[in-house]
Design an enzyme around this catalytic site. Sequence first.
Site, PDB file in Angstrom:
ATOM      1  N   ASP A  64      -1.439 -17.938  -0.181  1.00  0.00           N
ATOM      2  CA  ASP A  64      -2.457 -18.518  -1.076  1.00  0.00           C
ATOM      3  C   ASP A  64      -3.041 -19.789  -0.466  1.00  0.00           C
ATOM      4  OD1 ASP A  64       0.080 -19.587  -1.404  1.00  0.00           O
ATOM      5  OD2 ASP A  64      -0.098 -19.896  -3.568  1.00  0.00           O
ATOM      6  N   LYS A 120       4.564 -14.881   1.292  1.00  0.00           N
ATOM      7  CA  LYS A 120       4.809 -15.534  -0.005  1.00  0.00           C
ATOM      8  C   LYS A 120       6.322 -15.715  -0.120  1.00  0.00           C
ATOM      9  CE  LYS A 120       2.748 -16.390  -3.284  1.00  0.00           C
ATOM     10  NZ  LYS A 120       2.351 -17.759  -3.759  1.00  0.00           N
ATOM     11  N   TYR A 175       0.811  -1.216   0.000  1.00  0.00           N
ATOM     12  CA  TYR A 175       0.000   0.000   0.000  1.00  0.00           C
ATOM     13  C   TYR A 175       0.851   1.277   0.000  1.00  0.00           C
ATOM     14  CZ  TYR A 175      -4.675  -1.960   0.793  1.00  0.00           C
ATOM     15  OH  TYR A 175      -5.877  -2.583   0.662  1.00  0.00           O
ATOM     16  N   ASP A 182     -11.574  -9.793   3.832  1.00  0.00           N
ATOM     17  CA  ASP A 182     -12.871  -9.837   3.129  1.00  0.00           C
ATOM     18  C   ASP A 182     -13.301 -11.285   2.916  1.00  0.00           C
ATOM     19  OD1 ASP A 182     -12.862  -7.060   2.926  1.00  0.00           O
ATOM     20  OD2 ASP A 182     -13.595  -7.077   0.862  1.00  0.00           O
ATOM     21  N   ASP A 234      -5.672  -7.449   3.750  1.00  0.00           N
ATOM     22  CA  ASP A 234      -6.861  -6.807   3.185  1.00  0.00           C
ATOM     23  C   ASP A 234      -7.726  -7.839   2.473  1.00  0.00           C
ATOM     24  OD1 ASP A 234      -8.595  -4.731   2.220  1.00  0.00           O
ATOM     25  OD2 ASP A 234      -7.599  -4.932   0.276  1.00  0.00           O
TER      26      ASP A 234
HETATM   27  C1  IPM Z   1     -10.170  -1.923   4.179  1.00  0.00           C
HETATM   28  C2  IPM Z   1     -10.539  -1.216   2.905  1.00  0.00           C
HETATM   29  C3  IPM Z   1      -9.494  -0.163   2.606  1.00  0.00           C
HETATM   30  C4  IPM Z   1      -8.184  -0.878   2.372  1.00  0.00           C
HETATM   31  C5  IPM Z   1      -9.837   0.783   1.461  1.00  0.00           C
HETATM   32  C6  IPM Z   1     -11.146   1.502   1.684  1.00  0.00           C
HETATM   33  C7  IPM Z   1      -8.733   1.774   1.215  1.00  0.00           C
HETATM   34  O1  IPM Z   1     -10.663  -2.141   1.882  1.00  0.00           O
HETATM   35  O2  IPM Z   1     -10.073  -1.249   5.223  1.00  0.00           O
HETATM   36  O3  IPM Z   1      -9.992  -3.132   4.156  1.00  0.00           O
HETATM   37  O4  IPM Z   1      -7.900  -1.350   1.255  1.00  0.00           O
HETATM   38  O5  IPM Z   1      -7.417  -0.964   3.321  1.00  0.00           O
HETATM   39 MG    MG Z   2     -10.498  -4.150   2.471  1.00  0.00          MG
END
Ligand code: IPM
Ligand code: MG
Length: 374
Positions: free
Chosen positions: A223, A191, A141, A251, A247
């Site tokens: 992975d 990785k 990032y 999710d 990240d």
């Molecule tokens: C998260 C979100 C953020 C990230 C975005 C909104 C920048 O996806 O907090 O996971 O990628 O960190």
């Molecule tokens: Mg995110």
Amino acid sequence: MEARVCVLAGDGVGKEVTTESMKVLEAICKKFDHNFEFIHALVGGAAIDKYNNPIPSESMNLALGSDAILFGAVGGPKWDNPSADMRPEDAILALRKRLGLYANMRPVKVYPELIHSSPLRPEYLKDVDFVIVRELTGGLYFGRPKRRSASTRGRRAVDTLAYSEKEIARVVRVAFELAKSRRKRLHSLDKMNVLETGRLWREIANEVSRDYPEVELIHMLADNAAMKIITNPSDFDVIVAENSIGDILSDEASVITGSMGMLPSASLASSPPPPGKRRGRRGRPALYEPIHGSAPDIAGHNVANPVASFLSASLMLRWSFGLHEEADEIENAINKIISEGYRTVDIAGENDHKLSTSQMGDLVAGIISSGPKT
Ligand code: IPM
Ligand code: MG
């Protein structure tokens, strides 16, 4: 106690869910005789529209001067032009970096009553309770160079994945501390089969592990971990990973629980204080936010699930203010409404009581206000 809480509601459902969290925090303050001052500031798309800046310095200064930050969400289709020179998301990235919030804690817990909302078979979901510790101020990032260029052979873009020893060691240490207070199992993801940073990550994790002989350290390729999180989620206790890996996997992990709307997060500049202790006043403020985004498709309809924001507020009480009894109150009230079948539409089954965002806030705040201290 007195505290200044900076509320950065942001865009989309961010505004709706933080409004309800404030109701819940106000109920806590009243019951336990605390005094929280809520300071509001604009961030994200809302701030771009008004100030042409996703995080104006006034908002940053209010955040810096607060004791903790309650964040909503940023972003939306209005600001999604890929060639725009600023994005709502820049606000949260700048806050993380400026406040030094290198450790992002994302607890993933399955509520037994919500097992039917998960796309996974119930037998996979038994005893799922883990925390992803995502490195938040480095990695892919933030590495430099990060830019676009044009050449005779066409457009080119570069992002950089870079880590110093110190950046890895401090987040891995937070993860070990957390594992020590839980089931004493730490999966460190990397990785290393491809990336030099992955090899350094593994080396440092091994070095830090010498200070935590009671914690079992398991290295896993990222992975492979993506697969195991779905096939064996109950195997995990604490997971630590690089920023972008964390990240993506968080999710993925949220899907297990049936709704992103249930998952909170805390971004910290140090290990959480042990139970019973509170963070020093002079430390940098930590930031608490739901893991879901601004959900523009449902924004403004009063249907978003505010539970992730309530749980984020509860983490704030616990980790920024050392108010564990008060945090338990919020969590108990949520457990109660879930077990009684009150749900927002994202997780409601046919026979559940369907509530709007604001009705959920009223219900949780009402339970806290009317019941005895638990
Ligand atoms: C998260 C979100 C953020 C990230 C975005 C909104 C920048 O996806 O907090 O996971 O990628 O960190
Ligand atoms: Mg995110």
